[in-house]
Design a protein around this motif. Structure first.
Motif, mmCIF file in Angstrom:
data_model
loop_
_atom_site.group_PDB
_atom_site.id
_atom_site.type_symbol
_atom_site.label_atom_id
_atom_site.label_comp_id
_atom_site.label_asym_id
_atom_site.label_seq_id
_atom_site.Cartn_x
_atom_site.Cartn_y
_atom_site.Cartn_z
ATOM 1 N N SER A 7 0.826 -1.334 -0.160
ATOM 2 C CA SER A 7 0.030 0.059 0.052
ATOM 3 C C SER A 7 0.826 1.234 0.027
ATOM 4 C CB SER A 7 -0.945 0.049 1.324
ATOM 5 O OG SER A 7 -0.159 0.112 2.665
ATOM 6 N N GLY A 8 0.207 2.238 -0.263
ATOM 7 C CA GLY A 8 0.868 3.520 -0.209
ATOM 8 C C GLY A 8 1.385 4.425 -1.642
ATOM 9 N N GLY A 9 1.133 3.758 -2.759
ATOM 10 C CA GLY A 9 1.490 4.239 -3.871
ATOM 11 C C GLY A 9 0.521 5.392 -4.263
ATOM 12 N N GLY A 10 1.057 6.275 -5.422
ATOM 13 C CA GLY A 10 0.091 7.280 -5.757
ATOM 14 C C GLY A 10 0.727 8.441 -6.428
ATOM 15 N N LEU A 11 0.202 9.324 -6.713
ATOM 16 C CA LEU A 11 0.682 10.281 -7.612
ATOM 17 C C LEU A 11 1.366 11.479 -6.737
ATOM 18 C CD1 LEU A 11 0.920 11.971 -10.297
ATOM 19 C CD2 LEU A 11 -1.392 12.855 -9.826
ATOM 20 N N VAL A 12 2.546 11.772 -7.052
ATOM 21 C CA VAL A 12 3.286 12.655 -6.270
ATOM 22 C C VAL A 12 4.280 13.689 -7.366
ATOM 23 C CG1 VAL A 12 5.164 11.402 -5.833
ATOM 24 C CG2 VAL A 12 4.992 13.334 -4.373
ATOM 25 N N GLN A 13 4.250 15.028 -7.094
ATOM 26 C CA GLN A 13 5.076 15.709 -7.642
ATOM 27 C C GLN A 13 6.610 15.510 -7.629
ATOM 28 O OE1 GLN A 13 3.996 19.710 -6.664
ATOM 29 N NE2 GLN A 13 1.942 19.642 -8.044
ATOM 30 N N PRO A 14 7.351 15.853 -8.503
ATOM 31 C CA PRO A 14 8.844 15.790 -8.624
ATOM 32 C C PRO A 14 9.304 16.346 -7.346
ATOM 33 C CG PRO A 14 8.315 16.152 -10.973
ATOM 34 C CD PRO A 14 6.899 16.260 -9.903
ATOM 35 N N GLY A 15 10.217 15.958 -6.639
ATOM 36 C CA GLY A 15 10.694 16.543 -5.353
ATOM 37 C C GLY A 15 9.881 16.085 -3.956
ATOM 38 N N GLY A 16 8.791 15.405 -4.541
ATOM 39 C CA GLY A 16 7.913 14.886 -3.125
ATOM 40 C C GLY A 16 8.464 13.680 -2.497
ATOM 41 N N SER A 17 7.426 13.163 -1.555
ATOM 42 C CA SER A 17 7.490 11.996 -0.729
ATOM 43 C C SER A 17 6.450 11.009 -0.861
ATOM 44 C CB SER A 17 7.956 12.441 0.640
ATOM 45 O OG SER A 17 9.357 13.278 0.676
ATOM 46 N N LEU A 18 6.730 9.717 -0.745
ATOM 47 C CA LEU A 18 5.751 8.878 -0.590
ATOM 48 C C LEU A 18 6.411 7.556 0.393
ATOM 49 C CD1 LEU A 18 4.192 7.951 -4.021
ATOM 50 C CD2 LEU A 18 2.911 9.057 -2.269
ATOM 51 N N ARG A 19 5.480 7.281 1.067
ATOM 52 C CA ARG A 19 5.764 5.937 2.020
ATOM 53 C C ARG A 19 5.031 4.907 1.502
ATOM 54 N NH1 ARG A 19 5.759 5.293 8.420
ATOM 55 N NH2 ARG A 19 3.548 4.959 8.082
ATOM 56 N N LEU A 20 5.720 3.690 1.015
ATOM 57 C CA LEU A 20 5.309 2.465 0.857
ATOM 58 C C LEU A 20 5.205 1.483 1.964
ATOM 59 C CD1 LEU A 20 6.825 1.808 -2.903
ATOM 60 C CD2 LEU A 20 4.572 3.193 -2.206
ATOM 61 N N SER A 21 4.156 0.627 2.056
ATOM 62 C CA SER A 21 4.024 -0.198 3.045
ATOM 63 C C SER A 21 3.741 -1.797 2.549
ATOM 64 C CB SER A 21 3.073 0.032 4.272
ATOM 65 O OG SER A 21 3.000 -0.797 5.067
ATOM 66 N N CYS A 22 4.283 -2.762 3.241
ATOM 67 C CA CYS A 22 4.022 -4.233 2.628
ATOM 68 C C CYS A 22 4.080 -4.921 3.971
ATOM 69 C CB CYS A 22 5.052 -4.627 2.026
ATOM 70 S SG CYS A 22 5.110 -6.352 1.225
ATOM 71 N N ALA A 23 2.735 -5.518 4.039
ATOM 72 C CA ALA A 23 2.515 -6.407 5.214
ATOM 73 C C ALA A 23 2.494 -8.051 4.742
ATOM 74 C CB ALA A 23 1.357 -6.030 5.797
ATOM 75 N N ALA A 24 3.264 -8.870 5.381
ATOM 76 C CA ALA A 24 3.353 -10.404 5.052
ATOM 77 C C ALA A 24 2.568 -11.019 6.119
ATOM 78 C CB ALA A 24 4.668 -10.838 5.220
ATOM 79 N N SER A 25 1.502 -11.695 5.681
ATOM 80 C CA SER A 25 0.515 -12.722 6.269
ATOM 81 C C SER A 25 0.269 -13.931 6.061
ATOM 82 C CB SER A 25 -0.852 -11.929 6.329
ATOM 83 O OG SER A 25 -1.274 -12.084 4.911
ATOM 84 N N GLY A 26 -0.182 -14.745 6.826
ATOM 85 C CA GLY A 26 -0.199 -16.520 6.429
ATOM 86 C C GLY A 26 0.611 -17.209 7.418
ATOM 87 N N SER A 27 0.814 -18.392 7.021
ATOM 88 C CA SER A 27 1.311 -19.275 7.915
ATOM 89 C C SER A 27 3.029 -19.164 7.709
ATOM 90 C CB SER A 27 0.882 -20.875 7.287
ATOM 91 O OG SER A 27 1.267 -21.034 6.081
ATOM 92 N N ILE A 28 3.319 -18.217 8.505
ATOM 93 C CA ILE A 28 4.621 -18.106 8.369
ATOM 94 C C ILE A 28 5.525 -18.462 9.494
ATOM 95 C CG2 ILE A 28 6.305 -15.880 8.358
ATOM 96 C CD1 ILE A 28 4.023 -14.294 6.962
#
Length: 121
Positions: A7-28
Motif C-alpha cells: 500500500s501507499g503508492g500514488g501520484l506525487v510531484q517531483p521532489g515530493g515524498s511517498l511511503r510504501l508499506s508491505c505486510a506479510a501474512s499467512g502461515s509464516i
C-alpha cells in the motif's frame, strides 16, 4: 498460504515524498530478507532496497540518501520512505520477501501484487 500486500503508492510531484508499506501474512515461520523492487514497461525489474532480519540494508546507487527502508519484525512489515522523488522513478513498485512457511518449512521468495508510483507535475 503466504501473502504480501502493498500500500501507499500514488501520484506525487517531483521532489515530493511517498511511503510504501508491505505486510506479510499467512502461515509464516520466519522472514529473512525483505525488499523493494520496481519495474517500468519494457524494462527488467530492478532492486531498490533490501533489508535483512537483523536490519542490514542495501540500496541501489540511484536512491542512496533519498530512500530509507525499514521493517517491523513483530508485524512482518517492511516500509520504504521515498524522498526527493524524480519523474524517472515512475514505476510499479513490488515488495519481496524470503519467507519460510509452515507449509513445508522451506524458504522461498514471495512477491506482492505491486503498487503504482507516479511522479509527475
Amino acid at each position: 498460504q503466504v501473502q504480501l500486500v502493498e500500500s501507499g503508492g500514488g501520484l506525487v510531484q517531483p521532489g515530493g515524498s511517498l511511503r510504501l508499506s508491505c505486510a506479510a501474512s499467512g502461515s509464516i515461520v520466519n522472514i529473512n530478507a525483505m525488499g523493494w523492487y520496481r519495474q517500468v514497461p519494457g524494462k527488467e525489474r530492478e532492486l531498490v532496497a533490501t533489508i535483512t532480519s537483523s536490519g542490514n540494508t542495501r540500496y541501489a546507487d540511484s536512491v542512496k540518501g533519498r530512500f530509507t527502508i525499514s521493517r517491523d519484525n513483530a508485524k512482518n512489515t517492511v516500509l520504504l520512505q521515498m524522498n526527493s522523488l524524480k519523474s524517472e522513478e515512475t514505476a510499479v513498485y513490488y515488495c519481496n520477501a524470503d519467507i519460510k512457511s509452515y507449509r513445508d518449512y522451506r524458504s522461498r521468495a514471495y512477491w506482492g501484487q505491486g503498487t503504482q508510483v507516479t511522479v509527475s507535475p
